[in-house]
Design a protein around this motif. Structure first.
Motif, PDB file in Angstrom:
ATOM      1  N   THR A  59       0.849  -1.191   0.000  1.00  0.00           N
ATOM      2  CA  THR A  59       0.000   0.000   0.000  1.00  0.00           C
ATOM      3  C   THR A  59       0.882   1.237   0.000  1.00  0.00           C
ATOM      4  O   THR A  59       2.125   1.125  -0.068  1.00  0.00           O
ATOM      5  CB  THR A  59      -0.995  -0.013   1.178  1.00  0.00           C
ATOM      6  OG1 THR A  59      -1.938   1.053   1.018  1.00  0.00           O
ATOM      7  CG2 THR A  59      -0.288   0.121   2.516  1.00  0.00           C
ATOM      8  N   HIS A  60       0.247   2.401   0.043  1.00  0.00           N
ATOM      9  CA  HIS A  60       0.971   3.678   0.025  1.00  0.00           C
ATOM     10  C   HIS A  60       0.414   4.558   1.138  1.00  0.00           C
ATOM     11  O   HIS A  60      -0.422   5.426   0.900  1.00  0.00           O
ATOM     12  CB  HIS A  60       0.801   4.354  -1.335  1.00  0.00           C
ATOM     13  CG  HIS A  60       1.421   3.597  -2.462  1.00  0.00           C
ATOM     14  ND1 HIS A  60       2.673   3.888  -2.963  1.00  0.00           N
ATOM     15  CD2 HIS A  60       0.974   2.527  -3.175  1.00  0.00           C
ATOM     16  CE1 HIS A  60       2.968   3.039  -3.947  1.00  0.00           C
ATOM     17  NE2 HIS A  60       1.959   2.196  -4.097  1.00  0.00           N
ATOM     18  N   LEU A  61       0.863   4.288   2.350  1.00  0.00           N
ATOM     19  CA  LEU A  61       0.329   4.990   3.523  1.00  0.00           C
ATOM     20  C   LEU A  61       0.524   6.498   3.478  1.00  0.00           C
ATOM     21  O   LEU A  61      -0.275   7.250   4.043  1.00  0.00           O
ATOM     22  CB  LEU A  61       1.017   4.479   4.797  1.00  0.00           C
ATOM     23  CG  LEU A  61       0.700   3.075   5.313  1.00  0.00           C
ATOM     24  CD1 LEU A  61       1.579   2.774   6.520  1.00  0.00           C
ATOM     25  CD2 LEU A  61      -0.772   2.947   5.671  1.00  0.00           C
ATOM     26  N   SER A 242       5.993  -6.278  -7.856  1.00  0.00           N
ATOM     27  CA  SER A 242       4.620  -5.868  -7.575  1.00  0.00           C
ATOM     28  C   SER A 242       3.870  -5.569  -8.873  1.00  0.00           C
ATOM     29  O   SER A 242       4.416  -4.944  -9.775  1.00  0.00           O
ATOM     30  CB  SER A 242       4.619  -4.617  -6.684  1.00  0.00           C
ATOM     31  OG  SER A 242       4.852  -4.971  -5.337  1.00  0.00           O
ATOM     32  N   HIS A 243       2.663  -6.023  -8.931  1.00  0.00           N
ATOM     33  CA  HIS A 243       1.737  -5.894 -10.079  1.00  0.00           C
ATOM     34  C   HIS A 243       2.014  -6.930 -11.160  1.00  0.00           C
ATOM     35  O   HIS A 243       1.173  -7.755 -11.446  1.00  0.00           O
ATOM     36  CB  HIS A 243       1.700  -4.469 -10.638  1.00  0.00           C
ATOM     37  CG  HIS A 243       1.274  -3.458  -9.629  1.00  0.00           C
ATOM     38  ND1 HIS A 243       0.076  -3.548  -8.975  1.00  0.00           N
ATOM     39  CD2 HIS A 243       1.910  -2.363  -9.120  1.00  0.00           C
ATOM     40  CE1 HIS A 243      -0.017  -2.539  -8.110  1.00  0.00           C
ATOM     41  NE2 HIS A 243       1.074  -1.823  -8.173  1.00  0.00           N
ATOM     42  N   ALA A 244       3.217  -6.853 -11.762  1.00  0.00           N
ATOM     43  CA  ALA A 244       3.604  -7.877 -12.755  1.00  0.00           C
ATOM     44  C   ALA A 244       2.478  -8.160 -13.744  1.00  0.00           C
ATOM     45  O   ALA A 244       2.165  -9.313 -14.033  1.00  0.00           O
ATOM     46  CB  ALA A 244       4.044  -9.163 -12.037  1.00  0.00           C
ATOM     47  N   SER A 296      -3.761  -3.550  -0.979  1.00  0.00           N
ATOM     48  CA  SER A 296      -4.782  -2.612  -1.452  1.00  0.00           C
ATOM     49  C   SER A 296      -4.230  -1.658  -2.486  1.00  0.00           C
ATOM     50  O   SER A 296      -4.988  -1.016  -3.208  1.00  0.00           O
ATOM     51  CB  SER A 296      -5.306  -1.777  -0.282  1.00  0.00           C
ATOM     52  OG  SER A 296      -5.761  -2.597   0.754  1.00  0.00           O
ATOM     53  N   ASP A 297      -2.891  -1.508  -2.519  1.00  0.00           N
ATOM     54  CA  ASP A 297      -2.244  -0.442  -3.280  1.00  0.00           C
ATOM     55  C   ASP A 297      -2.761   0.901  -2.740  1.00  0.00           C
ATOM     56  O   ASP A 297      -3.096   0.992  -1.561  1.00  0.00           O
ATOM     57  CB  ASP A 297      -2.476  -0.622  -4.780  1.00  0.00           C
ATOM     58  CG  ASP A 297      -1.358   0.022  -5.609  1.00  0.00           C
ATOM     59  OD1 ASP A 297      -0.390   0.524  -5.009  1.00  0.00           O
ATOM     60  OD2 ASP A 297      -1.455   0.021  -6.842  1.00  0.00           O
ATOM     61  N   GLY A 298      -2.899   1.912  -3.580  1.00  0.00           N
ATOM     62  CA  GLY A 298      -3.335   3.212  -3.065  1.00  0.00           C
ATOM     63  C   GLY A 298      -4.778   3.157  -2.595  1.00  0.00           C
ATOM     64  O   GLY A 298      -5.631   2.568  -3.248  1.00  0.00           O
TER      65      GLY A 298
END
Ligand SMILES: [Zn+2]
Length: 399
Positions: A59-61, A242-244, A296-298
């Motif tokens: 995620t991007h806290l 990540s994502h790939a 969750s990512d962003g």
């Protein structure tokens, strides 16, 4: 903070009911009809399911808009539009990384997450603002969640001179993981970008978690270069992609050799199970022996309006995206959001056995599949042996 607790009548992984004795933040006994030592609080599990804490592995806290006024998204369609818009809007929108990371961390915790890996922006516009803010949250909210930081060159590493020096500074300041981003399409210099991030890993003795949105052949090319460097440097087990999205290409001739090497070098894959992009095939990866985690990512940021930090819902998304229908398949989705995530983050003492950390979630449901599908808000979350959230209410108040 560590405390003791006797959890009565809970069902580990929806199996037979048992009791869990927690002492000093660890599970010390598992068994029927345990006796509560003097002074130990007793919590009635009411026959509900208990699982280890959910793992938010991406995620991007630092840049969530959680708790801020609604952000009207009018951002352009390209990746660079989103990157530039965000970097230029942060101050104007008052996206204070310390406050915003605290808000999201509390939300994550009350949904059952006990461990978070957060990528944190490092760029020449804001320097160490994000890293310092999330580190403050990591320290101040340690009682409810463990946070790991990835130094993340969101705006590119080589295309904005000075970023690499800031990445160095972020690693020296205590970030646990080196980040990277689309070496072909953002920096347009795959060799330069990858050599730089792998060198950071080597200098600081830290793992790599690289964002790779690049689709199809381009993504496969970048992944091949990541594999090449992982092998040459002996970084087996220390790299996450990540994502790939490239692994979602329906071409076995392209992806099968990659998957074989991911397994051989123990390179992990993170997927959010996106509804609108090609996505890595989770079951195929797990069957090949590749560690797969999710996140969750962003969450509610300038990139997109979605997200509630619920990793149980994410387990459902993994199932939906991968056409999981059978109970044993739904379980795979939950594994990705629990044990597999813990393996990727190398969390010591994770699980429900005696000796494990008492980081867990108690939730209603007859079976795990039903718990995923219903996603009841009636959850009790235990961190370090203490109940830190009950029915969606945290013991901590958001700033
Ligand atoms: Zn991300």
């Amino acid at each position: 903070m560590t405390v003791s607790l006797l959890l009565r009548n809970v069902r580990p992984y929806a199996g037979p009911a048992t009791d869990l004795l927690i002492e000093n933040g660890k599970i010390t006994q598992v068994g029927a009809n345990l006796t509560a030592p003097a002074g130990v609080a007793v919590e009635d599990g009411k026959g509900e399911i208990v699982i280890p804490g959910l793992v938010e592995a991406h995620t991007h806290l630092d840049k969530s808009l959680w708790g801020q006024p609604w952000y009207k998204n009018e951002v352009g369609p390209k990746l660079l539009d989103k990157i530039d818009n965000e970097r230029l809007s942060k101050k104007r929108l008052d996206i204070d990384p310390a406050r915003q990371s605290a808000r999201q961390s509390i939300q994550s915790s009350l949904m059952g997450t006990t461990h978070i890996r957060s990528h944190v922006d490092v760029d020449t516009e804001h320097g160490m603002w994000g890293v310092e803010g999330v580190m403050q949250t990591r320290d101040e909210y340690r009682d409810i969640v463990d946070i790991e930081l990835v130094a993340f060159p969101q705006s590119g590493l080589l295309r904005r001179p000075g970023t690499l020096e800031l990445m160095e500074q972020a690693m020296a300041a205590g970030c646990e993981v080196v980040g990277g981003l689309d070496p072909c399409t953002i920096d347009r210099d795959p060799k330069g970008h990858l050599d730089a991030v792998f060198a950071l890993c080597q200098r600081h003795g830290k793992p790599l978690d690289i964002h790779l949105h690049e689709p199809g052949e381009v993504g496969a090319f970048s992944m091949d270069m990541i594999i090449e460097r992982t092998r040459a440097l002996g970084m087996n087990g220390k790299v996450t992609v990540s994502h790939a999205f490239c692994l979602g290409t329906p071409d076995p001739a392209l992806i099968d050799p990659l998957i074989e090497q991911l397994a051989e070098l123990d390179i992990a894959i993170m997927t959010t199970a996106p509804a609108s992009r090609p996505a890595p095939p989770v079951k195929k990866l797990l069957q090949a022996g590749v560690r797969v985690c999710s996140g969750s990512d962003g969450i509610r940021d300038t990139w997109g309006p979605y997200g509630n930090a619920d990793m149980l819902e994410r387990a459902m998304f993994v199932g939906l995206r991968n056409n999981f229908r059978r109970d044993d398949e739904l379980r795979l989705g939950l594994d990705v959001c629990t044990t597999e995530g813990a393996r990727v983050m190398e969390i010591a003492g994770y699980g429900l056995s005696e000796g494990s950390n008492a980081d867990l979630v108690i939730l209603p449901g007859e079976t795990l599949a039903e718990a995923i599908v219903t996603r009841s808000p009636k959850r009790r979350v235990v961190k370090r042996g203490r109940i830190v959230a009950r029915d969606g209410v945290s013991v901590r108040t958001a700033p």
